[in-house]
Design an enzyme around this catalytic site. Sequence first.
Site, short mmCIF file in Angstrom:
data_model
loop_
_atom_site.label_atom_id
_atom_site.label_comp_id
_atom_site.label_asym_id
_atom_site.label_seq_id
_atom_site.Cartn_x
_atom_site.Cartn_y
_atom_site.Cartn_z
N CYS A 224 86.78 -2.45 55.92
CA CYS A 224 87.45 -2.45 57.22
C CYS A 224 88.89 -1.96 57.07
CB CYS A 224 87.37 -3.84 57.85
SG CYS A 224 87.69 -3.86 59.62
N GLU B 296 79.59 -7.50 53.31
CA GLU B 296 79.47 -8.85 52.74
C GLU B 296 78.66 -9.79 53.61
OE1 GLU B 296 83.55 -8.94 54.94
OE2 GLU B 296 82.22 -7.49 53.96
N HIS C 208 81.37 -4.43 57.49
CA HIS C 208 81.53 -5.55 56.56
C HIS C 208 80.21 -5.81 55.83
CE1 HIS C 208 85.52 -7.19 57.82
NE2 HIS C 208 85.25 -6.48 58.91
#
Length: 587
Positions: free
Chosen positions: A388, A517, A515
């Site tokens: 990001c 993750e 993102h």
Amino acid sequence: MKYVVVSGGVVSGLGKGVTASSIGLILKSCGFRVTAIKIDPYLNIDAGTMSPIEHGEVYVLDDGGEVDLDLGNYERFMDIKLTRENNITTGKVYKHVLEKERRGDYLGKTVQVVPHITDAIQEWIERAAKIPVDGQSGPADVCVIELGGTIGDIESMPFIEALGQFSYRVGSENFCLIHVSLKTKPTQHSVKDLRGLGLSPNILACRSTKPLEDNVKAKLSQFCQVPMENIVTLYDCPNIWHIPLLLKEQKAHEAILRVLNLTGIAKEPALEEWSLMAKMSDKLHVPVRIAVVGKYTELLDSYLSIHKALLHASVARRKKLAIDWIPASDLEQGAKKENPDAYKAAWKLLKGADGILVPGGFGNRGVQGKILAAKHARENKVPYLGICLGMQLAVVEYARNVLGLADANSAELDPNTKNPCVIFMPEGSTTHMGGTMRLGSRRTYFQSKDSKSAKLYGNRSFVDERHRHRYEVNPAMVPRFESSGLTFPGKDETGQRMEIVELPNHPFYVGAQFHPEYKSRPGKPSPLFLGLIGAASGELDNVLQQSCQESVVSRPHSNGKLERLYWKGAAKKPVSVVYSVCDRVCS
């Protein structure tokens, strides 16, 4: 529908989220379809506008819901995809009730906490519990509900009252209350308070440094009126992956199944693969050191999903993860003058890292430090992953130091810059902050199969990842970047929004607007995190070669070992690999 409620007593931060996640995992391993709900008593509509330093990270769901980080634990442990409806807040409930009142839905009645708020809470629970979250149609068999805060908090009272009514309405055979607490005497008091509010725990989960002695359990059983076999100890473990195994060893699942009248239809918990993963994680010894350069490093829960994704990838590569959390501002020239010791320590950690990760964030603080981290990684061929804002600042750094645009910047950080590498998205709101970003699952299309990111994702034509941003790389500057060697192998469906940036002549220099993750799972690490760990370990080529293999199942083999099946490339039949527990854990 069966409901398992997890409450907490004495103090917050006891691990209710991990306990609820572990309960969901073990019930799923018994053959049940499981969903989860988190109740947060704060007045915010959602977690989107809350400070990560105060509340931990904001976790983003596929549907764009900005929710409490515990929902990330649920998704990772149970391998499910939740919705914004699975996070209930006081703000959401009151907003819902007040909107009904304004429409005249209450027909002139006096709107009160009881029954209107409590009824709305019960309706929300039932509605959210029926939403499929595991890719199958129809509702789940069991819903695990975590009640945030501690018993006695004034803001929790409407939810406790609602759950008391709910337990009576659905019946005792459909409602199991697990109370997580600490120490003997405070546990007795919190259970007494719980009973005074209309709820009686069926199971006690006691946090401690070591297993409870039988005499302690007997005392708790006597004063809390809970059978001894329904008292489990959640003692300190090497890692949280052991918690479901602790529950299984102490037969907590059997206690839950008895309360819910599910004993006759439950399977024996199948946690072989999970157990292997937990044991292997404990035995890893070859280190890989990752520097995370962030703004919110004073509270590590601010980057919980980053931490977990790095762990998933490290375990997959059989490396012992070491994270150096570096405050980005400590890398800046200002710190060199004001706090030279912190400046020296930060740069020593950065220069000693095998890989560097710059996560997302907002605001100016620490930005120059993040840019310096990206510059160090680029110039010294250190593996780099920017997420990001970390991706956007890698672009800014490249513009400044390669293109020679000294004032290049993001419009978020300098609205007057003459070279805005990153600009505000046209569809964004300039007046409202909550829920107005580009949120949730969006599709990224790979422009070619030659990039490292495309190979890490198995040479698929597109991927769906979760987003949370208001700014994007300026598409007007992309041709100039590309002509100078910076590539954008991933773009949105229009081709105008840059999703992935790469430096091809670098061992691993990748940035993602999304993102990754948030979709990483134990045993299913995020491809980009796997690439970072692989590159940091000097094993990226092996990772890229293996990326066309997708593990689909692990199961016990007839010879007592485990069998893992892979689908390789476009093969229609799986490739079978049989290995022993010792081979998997110790090799």
